[in-house]
Design a protein around this motif. Sequence first.
Motif, PDB file in Angstrom:
ATOM      1  N   UNK A  71       0.567  -1.331  -0.046  1.00  0.00           N
ATOM      2  CA  UNK A  71      -0.025  -0.005   0.207  1.00  0.00           C
ATOM      3  C   UNK A  71       0.909   1.263   0.056  1.00  0.00           C
ATOM      4  N   UNK A  72       2.156   1.213   0.254  1.00  0.00           N
ATOM      5  CA  UNK A  72       2.905   2.391   0.410  1.00  0.00           C
ATOM      6  C   UNK A  72       4.297   2.155   0.538  1.00  0.00           C
ATOM      7  N   UNK A  73       5.303   3.095   0.547  1.00  0.00           N
ATOM      8  CA  UNK A  73       6.633   3.015   0.805  1.00  0.00           C
ATOM      9  C   UNK A  73       7.443   2.611  -0.245  1.00  0.00           C
ATOM     10  N   UNK A  74       8.788   2.879  -0.194  1.00  0.00           N
ATOM     11  CA  UNK A  74       9.920   2.512  -1.100  1.00  0.00           C
ATOM     12  C   UNK A  74      10.460   1.191  -0.916  1.00  0.00           C
ATOM     13  N   UNK A  75      10.934   0.526  -2.124  1.00  0.00           N
ATOM     14  CA  UNK A  75      11.546  -0.860  -1.839  1.00  0.00           C
ATOM     15  C   UNK A  75      12.725  -0.887  -0.990  1.00  0.00           C
ATOM     16  N   UNK A 120      -9.290  -5.096  -7.194  1.00  0.00           N
ATOM     17  CA  UNK A 120      -9.164  -3.507  -7.384  1.00  0.00           C
ATOM     18  C   UNK A 120      -7.736  -3.157  -6.897  1.00  0.00           C
ATOM     19  N   UNK A 121      -7.273  -2.112  -7.498  1.00  0.00           N
ATOM     20  CA  UNK A 121      -5.981  -1.416  -6.923  1.00  0.00           C
ATOM     21  C   UNK A 121      -6.253  -0.795  -5.644  1.00  0.00           C
ATOM     22  N   UNK A 122      -5.026  -0.523  -5.008  1.00  0.00           N
ATOM     23  CA  UNK A 122      -5.051   0.374  -3.666  1.00  0.00           C
ATOM     24  C   UNK A 122      -5.835   1.747  -3.992  1.00  0.00           C
ATOM     25  N   UNK A 123      -5.640   2.185  -5.251  1.00  0.00           N
ATOM     26  CA  UNK A 123      -5.889   3.573  -5.670  1.00  0.00           C
ATOM     27  C   UNK A 123      -7.648   3.459  -5.682  1.00  0.00           C
ATOM     28  N   UNK A 124      -8.202   2.504  -6.080  1.00  0.00           N
ATOM     29  CA  UNK A 124      -9.501   2.157  -6.090  1.00  0.00           C
ATOM     30  C   UNK A 124     -10.267   1.686  -4.767  1.00  0.00           C
ATOM     31  N   UNK A 125      -9.601   1.724  -3.729  1.00  0.00           N
ATOM     32  CA  UNK A 125     -10.423   1.195  -2.413  1.00  0.00           C
ATOM     33  C   UNK A 125      -9.934   2.145  -1.596  1.00  0.00           C
ATOM     34  N   UNK A 126     -10.885   2.005  -0.466  1.00  0.00           N
ATOM     35  CA  UNK A 126     -10.835   2.902   0.766  1.00  0.00           C
ATOM     36  C   UNK A 126     -11.237   2.137   1.956  1.00  0.00           C
ATOM     37  N   UNK A 127     -10.511   2.069   3.154  1.00  0.00           N
ATOM     38  CA  UNK A 127     -10.953   1.439   4.431  1.00  0.00           C
ATOM     39  C   UNK A 127     -10.472   2.183   5.387  1.00  0.00           C
ATOM     40  N   UNK A 128     -11.285   2.079   6.535  1.00  0.00           N
ATOM     41  CA  UNK A 128     -11.054   2.817   7.725  1.00  0.00           C
ATOM     42  C   UNK A 128     -12.117   2.280   8.895  1.00  0.00           C
ATOM     43  N   UNK A 129     -11.441   2.749  10.088  1.00  0.00           N
ATOM     44  CA  UNK A 129     -12.225   2.206  11.282  1.00  0.00           C
ATOM     45  C   UNK A 129     -12.833   3.323  11.945  1.00  0.00           C
ATOM     46  N   UNK A 130     -14.219   3.146  12.459  1.00  0.00           N
ATOM     47  CA  UNK A 130     -14.847   4.360  13.150  1.00  0.00           C
ATOM     48  C   UNK A 130     -15.032   3.558  14.684  1.00  0.00           C
TER      49      UNK A 130
END
Length: 507
Positions: A176-180, A446-456
């Motif tokens: 989901x993020x970061x460099x190699x 879906x790619x990460x850019x197509x998704x959203x997730x979070x906790x409430x």
Amino acid sequence: MKKIITLLFLGLTVAFVSCGDEKTETGTDWFLTPVAEVNGTTVGLSCQTRFGEGVLENTSVGFSYATIVDNKIGAFADVAGSAVDGAGIAATLTGLQPETNYLVFAYAGLSTGRVQSQGAVFKTGQDDMPDPDPDRPAFGTPAASGVTKTEAMLSCTFSFDDTADYDVYFRYKPVSSGSYDRVTVSTGTGTKTAALSGLTPGTTYEFALCADWGGQTYTSSAATFTTSSDGGGGGNTGLAKYSGWPELVPENKSNSDYHYAYHICPDFSVGGHKARNYTVCFSAKHHCPVWVAAPRHACYQNNSGRTNAYRQDPDISADIQYKSKSTGGGCNKGHMLGSAERETTSAVNKQVFYYTNIAPQYSSGYNTGGGGWNTLEDWIDGKVCRDTTYLVIGTYFESYTDGYGMSASPKKISFGGRSDVSCPTMFYIAALRTKRGDTGKSVLNCSADELMCVAFVRAHNNGLKGQKVTSKEMMSITDLEKLTGHAFFTNVPNAPKASYKASDWGL
């Protein structure tokens, strides 16, 4: 010598379902058992299906496979782009680990979601690496084994014998993020291995073997693995029971306190297959649900009405559940998955009245009109999209203070005919969906850019009555994993669990 193997791996039948998304499949409805033709560390895979003529021609099909070492299943990797021959599919795996057991499934990505066969097991033979290609580096298929919270062992075969200077290394990073980051390995033909440490718990990583030669970088195919979750729960493998259920939380097999039930709708089907209702993890210690995982979609919400059919869950030991529908401790009966969210048939609605889907919630300011929890539930209803939305509704039993400064401390209450029920100190809703909401795609594709997730997250406190939903109660899924010790959305490698944008949710 070639060996043809069609061993069924019992107990690992995979099921799928969701409206407009995955189906419930045992594998026998659409697939025969995969066949593996083993020739050393090269394996030819094939699987016949019962799909009609032409169905697979423009469909994403392939095989998903993982090592089995010491009776533990490693991270799965997909082999896409498999050949389609009528109603069958075929692919070739090369560069596998020698004399190693593998579990393999065939799959097809239909418009309604990914369906998958039953599993088969094959064992590779001795290393049969081909003569190296002198023109360029050549790679086998990368694999990960020995995955823990913070460690993993990577391996991949490599073929190249040029005498010029070149570098060989594994590169890896969170998907989901970061460099190699990279780990250098030796040059020359052979199987390359690298031990990774200091990884982030509950995180999916992608990796590949690379070679820098002649001013260019050559890479193997990419593969992934998921570290197990950190926190008090411990023991999570990252492997949920059914790989096609995006909302599913892996069972914590090391925790004998947790009991699980997977409820399938008795008389509601999607595409000719019975839909799943919800999955519950129930605590024998707290006599209360730990989490309930469920898909949300309009197809579950017709007009059968509320049954009020309170009863014990037949799939979980009766002696750890509530004994009656009585209340106490200032609490009423709070549904984890709401009744209104499952009114497609009366039989489906009756399942959400199992006591394992009920937690004690304060009746004066939390689970009441305008109450803190009801307000959040109503708001979440407005975020359920045309694509399937996936929710995990959970409890917490340690002292907790939320983003509004509301606090709660552990205590036991009389509830449901018992005097030993833990009153939750916090409730949360972990949500995953597509950003657009009407893609018609499975979140698995879906790619990460197509998704959203979070906790409430809201403390169990009457002071939240009338509190509108704001970004103060939002938490990344990664942070929720660290808090609770559970691993969320592990079946969706591209889920952006480490970050969120309040604006994506209208806040």
